[in-house]
Design an enzyme around this catalytic site. Structure first.
Site, mmCIF file in Angstrom:
data_model
loop_
_atom_site.group_PDB
_atom_site.id
_atom_site.type_symbol
_atom_site.label_atom_id
_atom_site.label_comp_id
_atom_site.label_asym_id
_atom_site.label_seq_id
_atom_site.Cartn_x
_atom_site.Cartn_y
_atom_site.Cartn_z
ATOM 1 C CD GLU A 1 49.893 35.372 44.814
ATOM 2 O OE1 GLU A 1 50.054 35.260 43.466
ATOM 3 O OE2 GLU A 1 48.925 35.274 45.245
ATOM 4 C CE1 TYR B 1 49.012 38.003 40.281
ATOM 5 C CE2 TYR B 1 50.626 36.448 40.994
ATOM 6 C CZ TYR B 1 49.228 36.837 40.998
ATOM 7 O OH TYR B 1 48.324 36.146 41.755
ATOM 8 C CG ASP C 1 46.318 36.135 37.704
ATOM 9 O OD1 ASP C 1 45.293 36.796 37.072
ATOM 10 O OD2 ASP C 1 46.019 34.841 38.010
#
Ligand code: SF4
Length: 229
Positions: free
Chosen positions: A47, A130, A148
């Site tokens: 991520e 996020y 996102d």
């Protein structure tokens, strides 16, 4: 204040949208090396890499970085220059510094375990709303949203939201995204939204005729009505 929508805070058509999107995701999900991974550290690495970098580039760097630093502990004990070297070519080195600092903090103060809750994850260096939602849902199965850019675009188009002030728009997006998360399937749901935004509901040329949610999308319905028959 009166709620804007019935149906648990969801706009009309939300249930249909959710069902169609999950069905499509079951058949067309992207195959990516970090999909299905539950190790919280590996999820965090993917991520953080994806924060400002295209998927195609992360495909090379993700396995390479994990080979160099397979665990949070190994990353925590690495020298800063070595971490920077492992990140070389991906750019935005602040991400590598923050990841390194997070590893040191978690190993030093949190018993080596990344927190499970988004609120706690957000206290760590470089982890925003996020990324916290993504780690909590993908690694720990928490029923929380992860919005996102791709997911935000899909939701905005599906519900036909007009432009609003930034703060109001963000509030609306996260509230509806949170209400949409199906219990026990947050990982699938969050990734389904991202996949649709990345492959069909793209920024510049959305492919509405091929979209699985076209009949319950405000923007797609309008676009298809305007098409010459
Ligand atoms: S119908 Fe079009 S605008 Fe709506 S989600 Fe699908 S691609 Fe996006």
């Amino acid at each position: 204040m009166r709620p804007k929508h019935r149906n648990g805070g969801l706009p009309p058509g939300a249930g249909l949208f959710r069902g169609r999107l999950l069905g499509w995701y079951g058949r067309h999900r992207r195959t990516l090396p970090w999909r299905g991974v539950r190790d919280p550290y590996a999820v965090l690495v993917s991520e953080v890499m994806l924060q400002q970098t295209q998927v195609a580039r992360v495909l090379d760097y993700y396995p390479r970085f994990l080979r160099a630093y397979p665990t949070l502990e190994e990353l925590a004990s690495a020298a800063p220059d070595a971490v920077r070297e492992a990140w070389r070519g991906l750019g935005y080195y602040a991400r590598a510094r923050n990841l390194h600092a997070t590893a040191q903090l978690v190993v030093g103060s949190l018993d080596g375990r990344l927190p499970r809750r988004p609120e706690e994850l957000r206290k760590l260096p470089g982890i925003g709303r996020y990324t916290a939602g993504a780690v909590a849902s993908l690694a720990f199965g928490a029923d929380v949203p992860a919005v996102d850019t791709n997911a935000a675009r899909v939701l905005t188009r599906v519900f036909g939201w007009r432009r609003a002030r930034r703060a109001r728009q963000a509030h609306r997006l996260w509230a509806v995204a949170g209400a949409l998360v199906p219990r026990g399937r947050s990982a699938d749901w969050n990734q389904a939204l991202m996949d649709l935004g990345a492959t069909i509901c793209t920024a510049h040329r959305p492919r509405c005729p091929a979209c699985p949610v076209r009949t319950c999308c405000a923007t797609g319905t309008r676009a298809l009505r305007r098409r010459p028959s």
